[in-house]
Design an enzyme around this catalytic site. Structure first.
Site, PDB file in Angstrom:
ATOM      1  N   CYS A 146       0.879   2.127 -15.410  1.00 57.69           N
ATOM      2  CA  CYS A 146      -0.023   1.332 -14.572  1.00 57.69           C
ATOM      3  C   CYS A 146       0.600   0.918 -13.247  1.00 57.69           C
ATOM      4  O   CYS A 146      -0.121   0.638 -12.287  1.00 57.69           O
ATOM      5  CB  CYS A 146      -0.474   0.091 -15.345  1.00 57.69           C
ATOM      6  SG  CYS A 146      -1.501   0.444 -16.788  1.00 57.69           S
ATOM      7  N   ALA A 147       1.924   0.870 -13.163  1.00 55.90           N
ATOM      8  CA  ALA A 147       2.597   0.495 -11.914  1.00 55.90           C
ATOM      9  C   ALA A 147       2.607   1.629 -10.902  1.00 55.90           C
ATOM     10  O   ALA A 147       2.984   1.427  -9.742  1.00 55.90           O
ATOM     11  CB  ALA A 147       4.031   0.045 -12.202  1.00 55.90           C
TER      12      ALA A 147
END
Length: 354
Positions: A146-147
């Site tokens: 997700c980063a």
């Protein structure tokens, strides 16, 4: 004042793309009930997560009937490759068209994807269709989760800043639905079924450029020690198994403010110069935890809630969907992009309005 990078890097354009199939949240709950409910007594206890996730719908790469099937690594990855290539092309062409730039003008291709395996990597697989130059540099990045939307954009900006008049295309594609394991009985899989969708986003960057949507100023990352078990993948025989710890929201509420201060310290930007935080909406509870930790009024992260409602959590591209809405609504003088991901890590990147 921010510390000036060696060369100015402009965000010239941003485009997003989603697959054609739409899954309403009630359909997702019915699917999970059909596949989990008869085999897992805890499903009834966890079923409210579908109602409380803040999601109305999400886009997925296959009709809902496909997810009833028993798919192993080969079948899942075949779907990933086919759909990821199509979404890459749609998002990339959107970014190029909005910037008025031809694919042959791109000097470097940065790609982020963690929900499937592509070797050769996605940008190589679509190079002929896109019309990329044979000598364009390729930088595929895996494992950011997700980063990746923020980390990948930051990597692309650093590469652009290294050379004058360099044009870089950054694309992130995540097909979470191809990795959701409906055969494995776990709390994490039920939560993942309630949250995750598919999507892609593309950004075009150029160094030495004074125009565009925004100037990329710089940022940083922070990896918390002894936090590997909070988020990630387990590699298993039928496919990837999600690691998604229930401790994420309280962890974010406790640690995010300090992390932001440390990231801003690297950029030389005072917090009071940030007009808005633009965050990856990992889930409704994560958004609430971000507002609490950053001392924002409840409801401040409205674009984040809107993207989560309409698209679910698409992993890395999601924060760029939020940024797209912010740009359409009117970006403040400065925003700080933030995303959490496996590690457990947070990535931040400051953008100043052009």
């Amino acid at each position: 004042m921010p510390r000036e990078s060696h060369r100015r890097v402009a965000l010239l354009s941003l485009a997003t793309a989603v697959p054609p199939h739409i899954l309403q949240q009630e359909e997702a709950k019915a699917l999970a009930r059909a596949l989990f409910g008869l085999r897992m007594r805890l499903f009834e206890q966890l079923e409210p997560v579908f109602d409380n996730a803040g999601i109305a719908r999400r886009h997925i790469v296959r009709p809902v009937e496909w997810y009833h099937g028993d798919h192993g690594w080969k079948a899942r990855n075949h779907v990933y490759l086919e759909a990821a290539e199509a979404l890459y092309v749609e998002a990339a062409r959107g970014a190029l068209d909005r910037a008025g730039i031809e694919a042959g003008e791109v000097d470097c291709l940065v790609t982020v994807s963690t929900t499937g395996i592509a070797t050769p990597s996605l940008e190589a697989r679509v190079a002929g269709k896109m019309g990329f130059r044979a000598d364009a540099e390729r930088v595929p990045l895996f494992g950011l989760g997700c980063a990746g939307g923020v980390s990948g954009l930051a990597t692309a900006a650093r590469l652009a800043a290294a050379r004058e008049n360099t044009t870089i295309l950054f694309v992130t594609v995540e097909l979470c639905s191809t990795s959701i394991r409906l055969d494995k009985l776990s709390k994490a899989n039920i939560v993942a079924t309630a949250l995750f969708g598919d999507g892609a986003a593309a950004c075009l960057l150029r160094s030495g450029e004074s125009e565009g949507l925004a100037k990329i100023e710089g940022g940083g990352e922070l990896l918390w020690p002894d936090s590997l078990g909070i988020m990630g993948w387990e590699v298993e025989d039928p496919g990837l198994g999600v690691i998604f710890d229930r401790a994420i929201p309280p962890f974010v509420e406790e640690h995010m403010a300090e992390a932001v201060e440390r990231i801003l310290g690297k950029t030389g930007i005072d917090r009071d110069r940030i007009g808005r935080f633009t965050c990856h909406p990992g889930g409704a509870k994560v958004i609430a935890a971000l507002e609490a930790s950053l001392e924002l009024a409840e409801g401040t992260l409205d674009h984040e809630r809107g993207v989560l409602r309409d698209f679910g959590n698409m992993s890395a591209p999601t924060v760029l969907f939020v940024l797209e809405r912010l740009l359409q609504a009117g970006m403040p003088a400065r925003t700080l992009l933030l995303a959490l991901g496996p590690g457990f890590t947070v990535s931040g990147l400051s953008l100043a309005r052009a």
